[in-house]
Enzyme design. Sequence first.
Site, short mmCIF file in Angstrom:
data_model
loop_
_atom_site.label_atom_id
_atom_site.label_comp_id
_atom_site.label_asym_id
_atom_site.label_seq_id
_atom_site.Cartn_x
_atom_site.Cartn_y
_atom_site.Cartn_z
N GLU A 148 4.11 -5.67 7.18
CA GLU A 148 3.10 -4.51 8.10
C GLU A 148 3.37 -4.45 9.46
OE1 GLU A 148 2.40 -6.71 5.78
OE2 GLU A 148 0.71 -5.82 4.43
N GLY A 203 0.47 -5.23 0.67
CA GLY A 203 -0.80 -5.35 -0.18
C GLY A 203 -0.14 -5.99 -1.36
N ALA A 256 0.80 -1.06 0.03
CA ALA A 256 0.01 0.04 -0.07
C ALA A 256 0.97 1.17 -0.04
CB ALA A 256 -0.98 -0.08 1.19
N GLU A 280 -0.31 -9.40 -0.82
CA GLU A 280 -1.61 -9.87 -0.77
C GLU A 280 -2.30 -9.86 -2.08
OE1 GLU A 280 -2.18 -6.73 2.21
OE2 GLU A 280 -3.09 -8.45 3.57
N1 DAK Z 1 4.64 3.27 -0.38
C1 DAK Z 1 4.96 4.58 -0.76
N2 DAK Z 1 6.09 4.63 -1.50
C2 DAK Z 1 7.09 3.66 -1.51
C3 DAK Z 1 6.43 2.45 -0.97
C4 DAK Z 1 5.44 2.15 -0.34
N3 DAK Z 1 4.78 1.12 -0.19
N4 DAK Z 1 7.83 1.39 -1.25
C5 DAK Z 1 8.49 2.13 -1.77
N5 DAK Z 1 8.24 3.63 -1.74
C6 DAK Z 1 8.98 4.52 -2.65
C7 DAK Z 1 10.14 5.06 -1.65
O1 DAK Z 1 9.62 5.96 -0.66
C8 DAK Z 1 11.34 5.77 -2.73
O2 DAK Z 1 10.60 6.93 -2.85
P1 DAK Z 1 11.66 8.37 -3.03
O3 DAK Z 1 12.38 8.31 -1.95
O4 DAK Z 1 12.52 7.98 -4.34
O5 DAK Z 1 10.68 9.46 -3.40
C9 DAK Z 1 10.86 4.71 -3.79
O6 DAK Z 1 9.70 4.26 -3.75
C10 DAK Z 1 11.97 3.85 -4.19
O7 DAK Z 1 12.15 3.04 -3.02
P2 DAK Z 1 13.61 2.91 -2.03
O8 DAK Z 1 14.34 4.11 -2.37
O9 DAK Z 1 13.16 2.66 -0.69
O10 DAK Z 1 14.04 1.68 -2.92
P3 DAK Z 1 15.14 0.64 -2.15
O11 DAK Z 1 15.33 -0.16 -3.33
O12 DAK Z 1 16.09 1.08 -1.30
O13 DAK Z 1 14.20 -0.41 -1.30
C11 DAK Z 1 12.08 -1.45 -0.60
C12 DAK Z 1 13.13 -1.10 -1.83
C13 DAK Z 1 10.78 -2.27 -1.26
C14 DAK Z 1 12.69 -2.58 0.22
C15 DAK Z 1 11.62 -0.38 -0.08
O14 DAK Z 1 11.23 0.78 -0.72
C16 DAK Z 1 10.44 -0.67 0.96
O15 DAK Z 1 10.95 -1.25 2.30
N6 DAK Z 1 9.43 -0.13 0.86
C17 DAK Z 1 8.42 -0.15 1.71
C18 DAK Z 1 7.63 -1.58 1.59
C19 DAK Z 1 6.50 -1.80 2.86
O16 DAK Z 1 6.66 -1.68 3.87
N7 DAK Z 1 5.59 -2.10 2.02
C20 DAK Z 1 4.20 -2.68 2.81
C21 DAK Z 1 3.68 -1.39 3.07
S1 DAK Z 1 2.11 -1.86 4.31
C22 DAK Z 1 -5.14 -2.21 5.09
C23 DAK Z 1 -5.01 -3.24 4.08
C24 DAK Z 1 -3.77 -3.19 3.64
C25 DAK Z 1 -2.46 -2.72 3.84
C26 DAK Z 1 -2.75 -1.48 4.95
C27 DAK Z 1 -4.01 -1.25 5.37
N8 DAK Z 1 -6.40 -1.72 5.54
C28 DAK Z 1 -7.53 -2.83 6.13
C29 DAK Z 1 -6.66 -0.55 6.13
C30 DAK Z 1 -1.50 -2.99 3.52
C31 DAK Z 1 -0.22 -2.47 3.89
C32 DAK Z 1 1.00 -2.26 3.49
O17 DAK Z 1 1.12 -2.80 2.19
#
Ligand code: DAK
Length: 262
Positions: A136, A113, A68, A116
């Site tokens: 998450e 997500g 997400a 998922e």
């Molecule tokens: N959201 C927003 N921006 C993201 C992102 C994300 N999930 N993942 C990456 N980006 C952005 C980074 O901020 C960065 O932006 P800039 O700094 O260039 O502006 C750009 O993408 C490139 O990322 P990185 O520079 O971090 O790239 P790396 O190769 O260094 O690292 C990475 C890649 C995938 C390991 C890292 O980006 C990372 O850890 N990303 C976050 C992954 C994450 O935690 N995803 C899970 C999100 S939580 C819900 C239902 C479902 C959900 C929530 C609520 N409800 C029931 C309400 C789901 C939740 C999730 O999915």
Amino acid sequence: MNGPQNLRAEVLDGVIGRLTLDRPKVLNALNRETLGELDCAFDGMLRNEAVRVVVITGGGEKAFVAGADIAEMAALSPMEAREFSRRGQAVLDRVERGGKPVIAMVNGYALGGGLELALACHVRIASSQAKLGLPEVGLGLLPGFGGTQRLVRAAGMGAAAEWILSGEPYSAQDALRAGVVNRVVEPDQLWEATRALALKIAARGPVAMRLALEAMRRGLDAGPTEGMQLESDAFGLAFATEDMREGTRAFLEKRKAEFRGR
Ligand code: DAK
């Protein structure tokens, strides 16, 4: 009206509907707009009779979907978060239950997500470079688009608990061993491997596949005894279809079946 901004929808080989989530600057993170576009485009693929199988993938080199959109999500009000969750669950539900086979072509990061979404698809083919996980808990959240349910079903309680509690990204090979993905291929072969499977699926009987998917999914919810009954009901229903007559006749006449999905 403008077309989708964050997604590409194409029909390839006349029968494969390919949806590419395409916000590579943020690793194809799912914001509300993208989720809405996915909903709409997927619906289009379901309604397009020529499309026999759908492939969902990510644009750019690095990611399938990195989850997400954390920036957008962090700013949501509780009511907006509820709407976001409902919409996400509804879209993924439709992917799983829409009646057409769906393949996730996991070309890179599939996190939160994103994983998922891949788990809602029926088959997952991953690049050897992909990383998959449910991070998450590191954000103080838990999977909210069905991850707790679908990962347990795909990988069993032990592996699912490890993945969800550690929040770690796992390699494609680890995902293969755990049963999270069906197959791992080199990045340069990912589309050809996915396309070959998609074309194979596209040549089968659409109504039979729909009934089989329904029997599998509903059987998982209801348990094996009721599942067996659902299977025989579906089996009987298949006998009322043109596809069944065509499939059996084609076999006896030693020719390729031409299914019409009726
Ligand atoms: N959201 C927003 N921006 C993201 C992102 C994300 N999930 N993942 C990456 N980006 C952005 C980074 O901020 C960065 O932006 P800039 O700094 O260039 O502006 C750009 O993408 C490139 O990322 P990185 O520079 O971090 O790239 P790396 O190769 O260094 O690292 C990475 C890649 C995938 C390991 C890292 O980006 C990372 O850890 N990303 C976050 C992954 C994450 O935690 N995803 C899970 C999100 S939580 C819900 C239902 C479902 C959900 C929530 C609520 N409800 C029931 C309400 C789901 C939740 C999730 O999915």
